[in-house]
Design a protein around this motif. Structure first.
Motif, mmCIF file in Angstrom:
data_model
loop_
_atom_site.group_PDB
_atom_site.id
_atom_site.type_symbol
_atom_site.label_atom_id
_atom_site.label_comp_id
_atom_site.label_asym_id
_atom_site.label_seq_id
_atom_site.Cartn_x
_atom_site.Cartn_y
_atom_site.Cartn_z
ATOM 1 N N ILE B 194 41.803 16.818 -12.929
ATOM 2 C CA ILE B 194 40.563 16.120 -12.574
ATOM 3 C C ILE B 194 39.370 17.070 -12.686
ATOM 4 O O ILE B 194 38.310 16.698 -13.186
ATOM 5 N N ALA B 195 39.592 18.316 -12.257
ATOM 6 C CA ALA B 195 38.506 19.299 -12.349
ATOM 7 C C ALA B 195 38.061 19.466 -13.800
ATOM 8 O O ALA B 195 36.864 19.521 -14.091
ATOM 9 N N SER B 196 39.020 19.536 -14.720
ATOM 10 C CA SER B 196 38.666 19.669 -16.130
ATOM 11 C C SER B 196 37.974 18.414 -16.641
ATOM 12 O O SER B 196 37.066 18.479 -17.465
ATOM 13 N N ARG B 197 38.427 17.267 -16.135
ATOM 14 C CA ARG B 197 37.810 16.006 -16.545
ATOM 15 C C ARG B 197 36.343 15.980 -16.121
ATOM 16 O O ARG B 197 35.464 15.578 -16.877
ATOM 17 N N VAL B 198 36.096 16.409 -14.902
ATOM 18 C CA VAL B 198 34.726 16.443 -14.402
ATOM 19 C C VAL B 198 33.879 17.407 -15.236
ATOM 20 O O VAL B 198 32.687 17.231 -15.404
ATOM 21 N N LEU B 199 34.549 18.421 -15.767
ATOM 22 C CA LEU B 199 33.857 19.386 -16.615
ATOM 23 C C LEU B 199 33.474 18.768 -17.954
ATOM 24 O O LEU B 199 32.693 19.335 -18.714
ATOM 25 N N GLY B 200 34.050 17.596 -18.244
ATOM 26 C CA GLY B 200 33.713 16.922 -19.495
ATOM 27 C C GLY B 200 34.769 17.084 -20.577
ATOM 28 O O GLY B 200 34.519 16.772 -21.735
ATOM 29 N N VAL B 201 35.959 17.566 -20.214
ATOM 30 C CA VAL B 201 37.026 17.743 -21.188
ATOM 31 C C VAL B 201 37.585 16.374 -21.577
ATOM 32 O O VAL B 201 37.853 15.542 -20.719
ATOM 33 N N GLY B 202 37.759 16.154 -22.882
ATOM 34 C CA GLY B 202 38.245 14.874 -23.373
ATOM 35 C C GLY B 202 39.745 14.712 -23.206
ATOM 36 O O GLY B 202 40.452 15.687 -22.954
ATOM 37 N N ARG B 205 42.307 17.015 -25.274
ATOM 38 C CA ARG B 205 42.376 18.390 -24.805
ATOM 39 C C ARG B 205 43.022 18.451 -23.421
ATOM 40 O O ARG B 205 43.775 19.377 -23.119
#
Lengths: 275, 300
Positions: B194-202, B205
């Protein structure tokens, strides 16, 4: 007051009823009529017990969930239905630090790769070339009190406080304006909590960040925040400047929460036996 | 504090941490004697299979040459494992049989892993009705016994190594779809994803960089255990006569034929039987050992 950076209007969230083979699980109302506005540069605190809807509110602010009612506006624009480019721009401006510092780091990735991921996504917008990633990661680590020797280690090699510093560094990598802090210290030792809170205050001063600080610990809120809202069972029951809420709480619930703050004077503690 | 060299940030430290982790893993693996034995047997079997053409004492026997003059010779210096009813050298057949067994065992698992893994990732990541459809198909296929399906395929397409591999794969991939789906669905909710998702990771990836690397362990352990079972299943199909067609030597087929000559000509059964036993045992021990290394939580 200038235009708020984050504005939440009449936000409600209902977790849908699920129809299954063995009957229907009822709908659950997690949030009702939330109105919050956070000004640029301030620290806004949100206090509530576990289960009071803090996490759902966070997910709505981040645009990870679609609100059932009302809306979340960041700098005047809704946080959902942005399309790819719009979402990327939003992600750059709003970041979060989660409660559990270990769970929020990929155990298989080095710290360098974890933080550099932000740059892989946003590097072009930030004006950082691929060759500059390591330099930037190092700068970020140093800004949160870590160093070069930590670059290529994995999360399990750090202490809780260090991990939380890494999470902060990752969130700051995209140069956000708003940082949501979801109980950033509640998983840490008391002594480490103070270090992290001081770090956050320093960073706010240096970078002009806006904080949305979620906690169940009123002591932490009092220490860090300018204004505070108290949430109980999905409703905001009280909202105002920290000093006012703490000195003259108007709600029983707020008073109850405040009574739960441990007294810093051990001699007054009821647990203290006469020696 | 002295100035540290800034030109080479990757020097030394990274390698030492990784090397240390590897050393610890090897140590853990070696702690278990059985895993080492499993690995040793597996390595020997694979080496033998790869070098088979150069190891065969009587290469002609592989292609179906018969030599009735030396039928049913007991183990001797000339024929270490003895000869069978038509005078073929059993050691030659067993060695060449390792190619068939290992090849089909490993191929089945690889195919099952690719098909089941891909569908599992889709089901676990996307969720919703796509998940439902994929998993119900999976459940349906799991109800078909592989032996029965293999018989049906053999009846429809004829016997042969590839038909057999296809048949076993059809019944095997659902187990991987289930495992991978459950793991992906769990990892999807993890905070670091979720943290990576919030960072904008698609999504691509997220899956490739964060989810898959973190579910490799249970999948690899299952795969190495399964190779043993797949070899056993291949031998079973050979035994009931719907696997590899003679004259291609296959352990199960050899065992089936030897059944008629027990117990006088025991060597015709003992050696292919031992080969099956060792192969299955080796991959089971290896899988257990890998689990101990990769997933310390299950250690005793």
């Amino acid at each position: 007051m200038s235009k708020p950076l984050l504005k939440i209007e009449g936000l409600g969230h209902v977790y849908g009823a699920r129809r299954g083979l063995f009957g229907t699980s009822p709908a659950f109302r997690a949030l009702t009529g939330i109105d919050i506005s956070v000004a640029r540069g301030e620290s806004f605190g949100l206090v509530g017990e576990s289960g009071s809807g803090k996490t759902t509110l966070t997910r709505n602010i981040l645009g990870l969930e679609r609100p059932s009612e009302g809306h979340v506006l960041f700098d005047g624009h809704p946080v959902i239905d942005l399309g790819r480019g719009g979402e990327r721009r939003l992600r750059r401006r709003m970041q979060i630090v989660f409660q559990d510092p270990q769970a929020s780091l990929d155990p298989r990735m080095t710290i360098h790769d974890t933080i550099a991921e932000a740059l892989v996504i946003h590097g072009p917008d930030l004006g950082i070339a691929r060759s500059g990633y390591t330099r930037r990661v190092l700068d970020l680590l140093e800004a949160v009190g870590l160093g070069r020797e930590h670059l290529y280690r994995h999360p399990h090699e750090f202490s809780g406080g260090q991990r939380q510093r890494i999470n902060i560094a990752r969130a700051l990598a995209v140069e956000p304006e708003l940082l949501i802090l979801d109980e950033p210290t509640s998983a840490l030792d008391v002594s480490v909590q103070a270090d992290i809170l001081n770090l956050l205050q320093r960073l706010q001063k240096e970078l002009g960040l806006t904080y949305f600080f979620i906690s169940h610990d009123l002591g932490v809120i009092r220490y860090t925040c300018d204004r505070v809202a108290v949430i109980e069972r999905g409703r905001i029951v009280e909202q105002g400047p920290v000093a006012k809420i703490f000195d003259t709480p108007s709600q029983d619930y707020t008073r109850k929460l405040m009574d739960a703050i441990p007294d810093p004077d051990p001699d007054l503690s009821p647990l203290r036996r006469l020696a | 504090m002295s100035q540290i060299d800034t030109s080479l940030p990757r020097a030394g430290l990274a390698r030492s941490a990784r090397a240390e982790a590897r050393a610890r893993a090897i140590y853990r693996f070696r702690q278990s004697l059985l895993s080492v034995i499993g690995l040793a047997i597996a390595v020997i079997l694979i080496t033998v299979a790869l070098l088979a053409p150069w190891l065969l004492p009587y290469p002609d026997d592989v292609t179906g040459a018969v030599n009735p003059a030396v039928a049913f010779q007991p183990p001797s210096a000339a024929h270490w494992f003895g000869t069978n009813s038509v005078g073929q050298d059993i050691m030659t057949l067993v060695i060449y049989g390792s190619r068939i067994s290992l090849l089909s065992g490993v191929t089945v698992i690889l195919l099952a892993l690719i098909i089941g893994g891909a569908l599992g990732v889709i089901a676990g990541w996307v969720g919703g009705w796509i998940d439902e459809v994929i998993m119900r198909i999976t459940d349906l296929l799991l109800t078909i016994p592989s032996l029965i399906l293999a018989m049906a395929v053999a009846a429809a397409l004829g016997t042969g190594i590839w038909n057999m591999i296809i048949a076993i794969t059809i019944t095997w991939w659902p187990t991987y779809a289930r495992l991978v789906r459950a793991e992906v669905a769990a990892k999807k909710q993890e905070q670091f994803v979720i943290a990576s998702r919030v960072l904008g990771v698609g999504p691509m990836r997220l899956i490739g960089r964060h989810v898959l690397p973190n579910i490799v362990t249970p999948v690899v352990v299952k795969a190495s255990l399964d190779v043993g079972f797949a070899i056993l299943l291949v031998a079973s199909l050979g035994f009931v006569g719907i696997g590899v067609k003679p004259p291609t030597p296959e352990w199960g087929t050899m065992l089936a034929e030897a059944r008629n000559y027990m117990p006088q000509y025991w060597w015709t059964a003992i050696f292919p039987g031992t080969a099956i036993f060792l192969a299955v045992l080796a991959f089971n021990l290896l899988g257990d050992g890998l689990r101990d290394v990769l997933d310390p939580r299950t250690r005793r």
